[in-house]
Scaffold this active site. Structure first.
Site, short mmCIF file in Angstrom:
data_model
loop_
_atom_site.label_atom_id
_atom_site.label_comp_id
_atom_site.label_asym_id
_atom_site.label_seq_id
_atom_site.Cartn_x
_atom_site.Cartn_y
_atom_site.Cartn_z
CB ALA A 174 22.16 24.88 -39.33
N GLY B 158 29.44 27.88 -43.88
CA GLY B 158 29.79 27.37 -42.55
C GLY B 158 28.57 27.22 -41.65
CB CYS B 159 25.84 29.53 -40.80
SG CYS B 159 26.90 30.79 -40.03
CB THR B 160 24.52 25.80 -44.60
OG1 THR B 160 23.91 27.04 -44.95
CG2 THR B 160 23.69 24.65 -45.15
CB ALA C 71 25.25 35.12 -41.86
#
Length: 156
Positions: free
Chosen positions: A51, A46-48, A41
């Site tokens: 990325a 974590g995804c930030t 998401a």
């Protein structure tokens, strides 16, 4: 759970909408090495982290001949906002029905705080210029993953 890809498998082609509204296909990158990473998401911690780690290592990955594509179940609108906020300079692709994640083995059973559910498994698949999987990693950690990937690919 979908079948996980292994080294030597043919990478499934796909066509998905990107954060900028254009369609992107794996076949658009024929002859190039592509890192396809799946994340649950946009705009979550974590995804930030992951990325931004790809963003910060994009020059060295590019110099070694790798392109990067990020795929999540998020809408184009959410991906556009995430991409702009974090100054991401590689394509983020929307897979709302998770068909591509399933084809790549990145969708399946997850457990979190004792609860079992179906969801996106943080994964990275590296595809060579002939469309073959050269590396497939599943259940990767957001923090430190890009550094490990670079080591595994022999990129200094």
């Amino acid at each position: 759970m979908s079948k996980r890809l292994q080294t030597g498998d043919r990478a499934p082609d796909f066509r998905l909408s990107s954060a900028d509204g254009s369609d992107v296909s794996l076949s658009d990158f024929a002859g190039e090495n592509v890192v396809v990473y799946f994340y649950p998401a946009a705009a979550t911690p974590g995804c930030t982290t992951e990325a931004c780690d790809f963003r910060d290592n994009l020059a060295s990955l590019g110099a070694a001949g790798y392109r990067v594509l990020g795929i999540s179940p998020d809408s184009e609108t959410k991906l556009r906002s995430f991409s702009e906020k974090e100054s991401l300079t590689f394509p983020l692709l929307s897979d709302p029905d998770h068909a591509v994640a399933e084809a790549y083995g990145a969708w399946g059973e997850k457990k979190n705080y004792g609860k079992t559910y179906e969801g996106l498994i943080r994964s990275t698949v590296v595809i060579d210029g002939s469309g073959q999987v050269s590396l497939a990693q599943y259940n990767v950690r957001a923090t430190g993953h890009v550094a490990k990937l670079r080591r595994d690919l022999g990129i200094s």
